[in-house]
Design a protein around this motif. Structure first.
Motif, short mmCIF file in Angstrom:
data_model
loop_
_atom_site.label_atom_id
_atom_site.label_comp_id
_atom_site.label_asym_id
_atom_site.label_seq_id
_atom_site.Cartn_x
_atom_site.Cartn_y
_atom_site.Cartn_z
N ALA A 180 30.50 -37.49 5.64
CA ALA A 180 30.88 -38.36 7.14
C ALA A 180 30.02 -39.10 8.05
CB ALA A 180 31.89 -37.08 8.45
N GLN A 181 29.66 -39.43 8.25
CA GLN A 181 28.90 -40.25 9.46
C GLN A 181 29.30 -39.75 10.75
OE1 GLN A 181 27.54 -44.76 9.10
NE2 GLN A 181 28.33 -45.22 10.96
N PHE A 182 28.48 -39.23 10.94
CA PHE A 182 28.40 -39.14 12.61
C PHE A 182 28.34 -39.65 13.91
CE2 PHE A 182 25.84 -35.73 10.74
CZ PHE A 182 27.13 -34.34 10.74
N PRO A 183 28.28 -39.93 15.42
CA PRO A 183 29.31 -40.75 16.05
C PRO A 183 27.48 -41.69 16.41
CG PRO A 183 30.43 -38.82 16.89
CD PRO A 183 29.62 -38.70 15.58
N GLY A 184 28.10 -42.79 16.13
CA GLY A 184 26.50 -43.52 16.09
C GLY A 184 26.17 -44.26 15.87
N GLY A 185 26.41 -43.94 14.43
CA GLY A 185 26.38 -44.73 13.58
C GLY A 185 26.97 -45.97 13.48
N ALA A 186 25.87 -47.24 12.24
CA ALA A 186 26.62 -48.30 12.39
C ALA A 186 28.32 -48.62 12.05
CB ALA A 186 25.53 -49.40 10.89
N ALA A 187 29.00 -49.24 12.90
CA ALA A 187 30.51 -49.30 12.52
C ALA A 187 30.82 -49.95 11.01
CB ALA A 187 31.02 -50.84 13.70
N ALA A 188 29.47 -50.59 10.08
CA ALA A 188 29.82 -51.33 8.68
C ALA A 188 29.82 -49.91 8.21
CB ALA A 188 28.67 -52.29 8.37
N THR A 189 29.96 -49.19 8.51
CA THR A 189 29.95 -47.53 7.48
C THR A 189 30.58 -46.57 7.71
OG1 THR A 189 27.34 -46.61 8.39
CG2 THR A 189 27.75 -48.21 6.23
N ASP A 190 31.06 -46.73 9.39
CA ASP A 190 31.99 -45.59 10.01
C ASP A 190 32.94 -45.49 9.47
OD1 ASP A 190 31.79 -43.86 11.91
OD2 ASP A 190 32.97 -45.43 13.46
N GLY A 191 33.49 -43.21 9.01
CA GLY A 191 33.90 -42.96 8.64
C GLY A 191 33.63 -42.23 7.27
N THR A 251 38.37 -30.62 2.38
CA THR A 251 37.20 -30.98 2.76
C THR A 251 37.73 -32.31 3.75
OG1 THR A 251 37.10 -30.55 0.01
CG2 THR A 251 36.08 -32.45 1.36
N GLY A 252 38.63 -32.47 4.33
CA GLY A 252 39.41 -33.84 4.60
C GLY A 252 38.66 -33.25 6.36
N THR A 253 39.89 -32.06 6.58
CA THR A 253 39.48 -32.17 7.57
C THR A 253 37.91 -31.41 8.32
OG1 THR A 253 41.74 -30.03 8.05
CG2 THR A 253 40.00 -29.63 10.19
N HIS A 254 37.23 -30.76 7.76
CA HIS A 254 35.68 -30.87 7.35
C HIS A 254 34.83 -31.80 7.60
CE1 HIS A 254 32.08 -28.40 6.22
NE2 HIS A 254 31.29 -29.47 6.65
N GLU A 255 35.14 -33.11 6.93
CA GLU A 255 34.43 -34.15 6.91
C GLU A 255 35.72 -35.09 8.93
OE1 GLU A 255 31.65 -34.22 5.55
OE2 GLU A 255 32.41 -33.20 4.07
N VAL A 256 36.36 -34.89 8.88
CA VAL A 256 36.83 -35.48 9.77
C VAL A 256 36.12 -34.39 11.44
CG1 VAL A 256 38.56 -36.08 11.83
CG2 VAL A 256 38.61 -36.39 9.04
N GLY A 257 35.87 -33.67 11.07
CA GLY A 257 34.87 -32.91 12.19
C GLY A 257 33.65 -33.14 12.63
N HIS A 258 32.50 -33.25 11.80
CA HIS A 258 31.80 -34.38 11.65
C HIS A 258 31.90 -35.72 12.33
CE1 HIS A 258 29.22 -31.45 9.37
NE2 HIS A 258 29.58 -31.33 8.24
N TRP A 259 33.15 -36.19 11.79
CA TRP A 259 32.87 -38.03 12.64
C TRP A 259 33.54 -37.49 13.93
CZ3 TRP A 259 38.06 -39.81 14.32
CH2 TRP A 259 37.30 -41.16 14.50
N LEU A 260 34.01 -36.65 14.62
CA LEU A 260 33.67 -35.93 15.87
C LEU A 260 32.28 -35.83 16.21
CD1 LEU A 260 37.81 -35.42 15.91
CD2 LEU A 260 36.68 -37.15 17.02
N ASN A 261 31.66 -35.58 15.61
CA ASN A 261 29.84 -34.73 16.39
C ASN A 261 29.70 -33.06 16.09
OD1 ASN A 261 27.68 -35.50 17.38
ND2 ASN A 261 28.69 -34.76 19.37
#
Length: 357
Positions: free
Chosen positions: A233-244, A266-276
């Motif tokens: 996942a991409q952490f908050p703060g990264g580029a919009a073009a690759t966010d998700g 895996t989805g839960t874990h990665e969304v956790g990263h996406w939410l910092n």
């Protein structure tokens, strides 16, 4: 009569003046209170301590490469480190203000008053699913439906396995109160065997799919990542073009092909990263942390389904946390501290505010 009117006018002026003084005093007091909060950033890091700490399971499955992708992105975007530092500083300050009782109820639900430092209302997140498959229908509707259901179970404390949480952690289980709603589903057919971890699947010029309005949608890419990697996942703060979030085809939703990692976590874990959220062991030795006060320190990831207590760094690991590396059936909780960290993103000016404003 004239005298009374004049007196009333004087009183009105005095009242307005008093109210203004009172308001200014309250604002000054609030400013002073905020200034009293000391934010310690001395432990903040954007890099893993050593490569072996990302680890692989005995089956050579590398669960998550979010930190490796972050390192790649930091190399390409020289301003990213400062942006992530600022997000971290704001997050820590918000949590400290909440702990000190600063901010009045109402900011999370339109109730007036000084907005609380952490968003308090229910959150709904639309999900755009970008599927890159080798043949039409490789990723089934059943996988899509189950993945959304599992995210909603886990972020609303409805995972049935949570009943098995050890008593030491029972008081820390959080209901994050985030609901995920499936939106647009984009599909392309591409016979590429491996998409890697440098975001090629997000680039139409490389055969991928561009994100849809990432300020207001969680974009999930489903494709064959390669190398036994489950997701990143991409952490908050990264580029919009690759966010998700990116999830391997076998590990998206409920899928028997994913084995012990085929239950959608895996989805839960990665969304956790996406939410910092960071990995619960902090991607380092005992001196590294995940920046959450109520998760115990550890010096390694846990795999399979460990027995409790599994002890490292002189404390029992919270192996059942969604941000560890255990198999899907054996992860079933976020903590109150992790909840606060995620919710700090949704306040006005926060990197995920578009989902609530």
């Amino acid at each position: 009569m004239r005298k009374v009117i004049l007196t009333a006018g004087v009183l009105a002026v005095l009242l307005v003046s008093c109210e203004k003084d009172s308001s200014e005093s309250q604002n000054n007091a609030t400013d002073a209170q905020e200034q009293e909060v000391v934010v310690d950033m001395s432990d903040f890091s954007l890099y893993v301590e050593s490569d072996d700490l990302t680890g692989k399971s005995s089956g050579a499955v590398e669960k998550c490469v979010s930190m490796k992708n972050l390192e790649y992105r930091l190399g390409k975007n020289k301003g990213l480190a400062k942006k992530m530092y600022d997000i971290e500083y704001t997050t820590r300050k918000a949590i400290a203000l909440k702990a000190n009782g600063k901010g009045k109820p109402g900011g999370g639900g339109g109730g007036g008053g000084t907005p609380p430092p952490i968003y308090e209302g229910a959150i709904t997140i639309p999900v755009v699913i970008n599927i890159i498959e080798k043949f039409p229908g490789e990723v089934t509707q059943s996988q899509i439906t189950s993945q959304i259901r599992i995210l909603n179970e886990d972020f609303n404390n409805n995972n049935s396995n949570t009943s098995g949480v050890p008593s030491a952690f029972a008081g820390l289980v959080a209901d994050v109160d985030i609901t995920f709603v499936a939106g647009t589903i984009n599909r392309v057919v591409n016979t590429r065997n491996s998409w890697g971890t440098n975001d090629a699947m997000k680039d139409p010029s490389q055969g991928g799919i561009a994100p849809t309005d990432p300020a207001n949608n969680l974009n999930i890419w489903v494709c064959e990542i390669g190398g036994g990697i489950l997701g990143y996942a991409q952490f908050p703060g990264g580029a919009a073009a690759t966010d998700g979030v990116v999830i391997g085809t076998d590990f998206f939703g409920e899928n028997s092909a994913g084995g012990i990692y085929g239950k959608g976590r895996t989805g839960t874990h990665e969304v956790g990263h996406w939410l910092n959220l960071r990995h619960i062991w902090g991607d380092g030795r005992c001196n590294r942390d995940d920046f959450v006060a109520d998760t115990p320190k550890s010096d390694r990831a846990n795999y399979n389904c460990p027995t409790y207590p599994t002890t490292h760094c002189r404390s029992a690991d919270m192996t059942m946390n969604y941000m560890d590396y255990v198999q899907d059936d054996c992860m079933y909780m976020f903590t109150l501290g992790q909840n606060e960290r995620m919710r700090a993103l949704f306040v006005a000016g926060g990197p995920r505010e578009g989902f609530v404003n």
